[in-house]
Design an enzyme around this catalytic site. Structure first.
Site, PDB file in Angstrom:
ATOM      1  N   ASN A 100      -2.197   6.957  -2.562  1.00 43.21           N
ATOM      2  CA  ASN A 100      -3.418   6.717  -1.794  1.00 43.21           C
ATOM      3  C   ASN A 100      -4.151   5.471  -2.286  1.00 43.21           C
ATOM      4  OD1 ASN A 100      -5.428   7.279   0.150  1.00 43.21           O
ATOM      5  ND2 ASN A 100      -6.686   8.340  -1.363  1.00 43.21           N
ATOM      6  N   ASN A 101      -3.408   4.387  -2.466  1.00 47.06           N
ATOM      7  CA  ASN A 101      -4.027   3.157  -2.947  1.00 47.06           C
ATOM      8  C   ASN A 101      -3.050   1.999  -2.778  1.00 47.06           C
ATOM      9  OD1 ASN A 101      -5.951   1.500  -4.044  1.00 47.06           O
ATOM     10  ND2 ASN A 101      -5.819   2.326  -6.120  1.00 47.06           N
ATOM     11  N   HIS A 155       0.868  -1.181   0.000  1.00 44.92           N
ATOM     12  CA  HIS A 155       0.000   0.000   0.000  1.00 44.92           C
ATOM     13  C   HIS A 155       0.904   1.230   0.000  1.00 44.92           C
ATOM     14  CE1 HIS A 155      -3.802   2.201   0.799  1.00 44.92           C
ATOM     15  NE2 HIS A 155      -2.957   3.078   1.312  1.00 44.92           N
ATOM     16  N   CYS A 156       0.700   2.106  -0.986  1.00 44.01           N
ATOM     17  CA  CYS A 156       1.543   3.293  -1.136  1.00 44.01           C
ATOM     18  C   CYS A 156       0.737   4.538  -0.786  1.00 44.01           C
ATOM     19  CB  CYS A 156       2.065   3.394  -2.571  1.00 44.01           C
ATOM     20  SG  CYS A 156       3.088   4.865  -2.861  1.00 44.01           S
ATOM     21  N   PRO A 157       1.107   5.263   0.271  1.00 41.98           N
ATOM     22  CA  PRO A 157       0.360   6.479   0.630  1.00 41.98           C
ATOM     23  C   PRO A 157       0.488   7.586  -0.400  1.00 41.98           C
ATOM     24  CG  PRO A 157       2.348   6.274   1.970  1.00 41.98           C
ATOM     25  CD  PRO A 157       2.214   4.997   1.214  1.00 41.98           C
TER      26      PRO A 157
END
Length: 305
Positions: A161-162, A156-158
């Site tokens: 945002n996904n 999950h990559c902030p």
């Protein structure tokens, strides 16, 4: 679905949902695909906005501090088109990564009706995720931020945002590549600008005052260096994972493959689609504005995750 030993670490054994449990069986995967995907996570939304602001800042400095004051028309024109074109591709890749369903498993599909539709063979084992009450496919992992099980979840990559998963990994790879390219381009332009300003007059090399020009260029250099380092590493990691058909989660957990691996070019073709072509580096490939507008109007659970 065949059982695998490492699955016992990921899921708990719970009975399937009863017939009267809350699950809308009409919410099929085809319905899910017709809805806009957006994660309402505060940290992720802030990081996504920061990403756009940093790219806009870089574009401002390159355009108004470096290129427009230049006396060389062709130097400004070529570099302006190149930088802004790469920036457009980077932001488009970011949007598609953020707004594309990464491969979410329908929530709450562990019903008796769905089980019967799978036509399982005697002795065949499946697993239910206790957090989102869904049948967990092979290589799927639960994301605590998306609150869903994601097929072939990498991480999950902030910043986007996904989750990065089966359906949006291609756009994430393009995002890291284009950000790395515009960062390198910005650093090169900053180097030429400092050199020309030191050789000539600072007042003539920019429309801004010398102190403001120096501050803007220094911040752009720091931003370019940090983003180039980060995205280049991420790009290399993603390509390595694709060529070895192994997600980052699977690598960190040292999960033994129970699937038939697609190595090197086969893995690349499975992620980017088809034979090598310019479509591989085009974030607009497959995008339909009319279909996107219909999805936005439809809304639904995926828009309010």
């Amino acid at each position: 679905m065949q059982s695998s030993g490492h699955r016992f670490r990921d899921v708990e054994h719970h009975p399937l949902l009863a017939e009267n449990d809350s699950y809308d069986s009409s919410a099929s995967e085809s319905d899910m695909a017709d809805r806009v995907w957006f994660i309402r996570d505060g940290c992720g939304m802030v990081c996504a906005v920061m990403t756009w602001l940093l790219v806009v800042y870089a574009d401002f400095v390159v355009t108004f501090v470096i290129l427009l004051p230049s006396r060389d028309f062709w130097y400004s024109l070529v570099n302006g088109i190149l930088f802004n074109g790469l920036a457009l591709l980077a932001l488009s890749s970011h949007l598609r990564t953020m707004l594309t369903d990464p491969g979410a498993v329908p929530k709450g599909n562990a019903t008796k009706e769905y089980m019967e539709s799978l036509q399982l063979k005697p002795g065949e084992v499946i697993y239910k995720c206790p957090k989102c009450c869904s049948i967990k496919p092979e290589r799927a992992h639960h994301c605590s931020i998306c609150k869903r099980c994601i097929r072939k979840m990498d991480h999950h990559c902030p910043w986007v945002n996904n989750c990065v998963g089966e359906r949006n990994q291609r756009f994430f790879v393009l995002f890291t590549m284009y950000i790395a390219l515009i960062s390198a381009h910005a650093l090169i332009l900053c180097g030429f600008q400092f050199f020309s300003c030191v050789r000539g007059q600072w007042i003539e090399c920019s429309d801004f005052s010398p102190p403001v020009t120096v501050i803007l260029l220094i911040f752009l250099c720091l931003e370019g260096f940090l983003f180039l380092t980060f995205t280049a590493v991420m790009f290399g990691t993603q390509i390595h994972s694709i060529c070895n058909d192994e997600t980052e989660i699977e690598r960190l957990k040292s999960e033994k493959p129970t699937w038939e691996r697609r190595l090197r070019w086969e893995g690349m073709k499975s992620v980017f689609g088809g034979q090598p072509s310019l479509l591989w580096i085009n974030p607009f490939a497959g995008f339909r504005i009319r279909r996107f507008m219909l999805r936005a109007k439809k809304g639904g659970p995926e828009f309010s995750v």
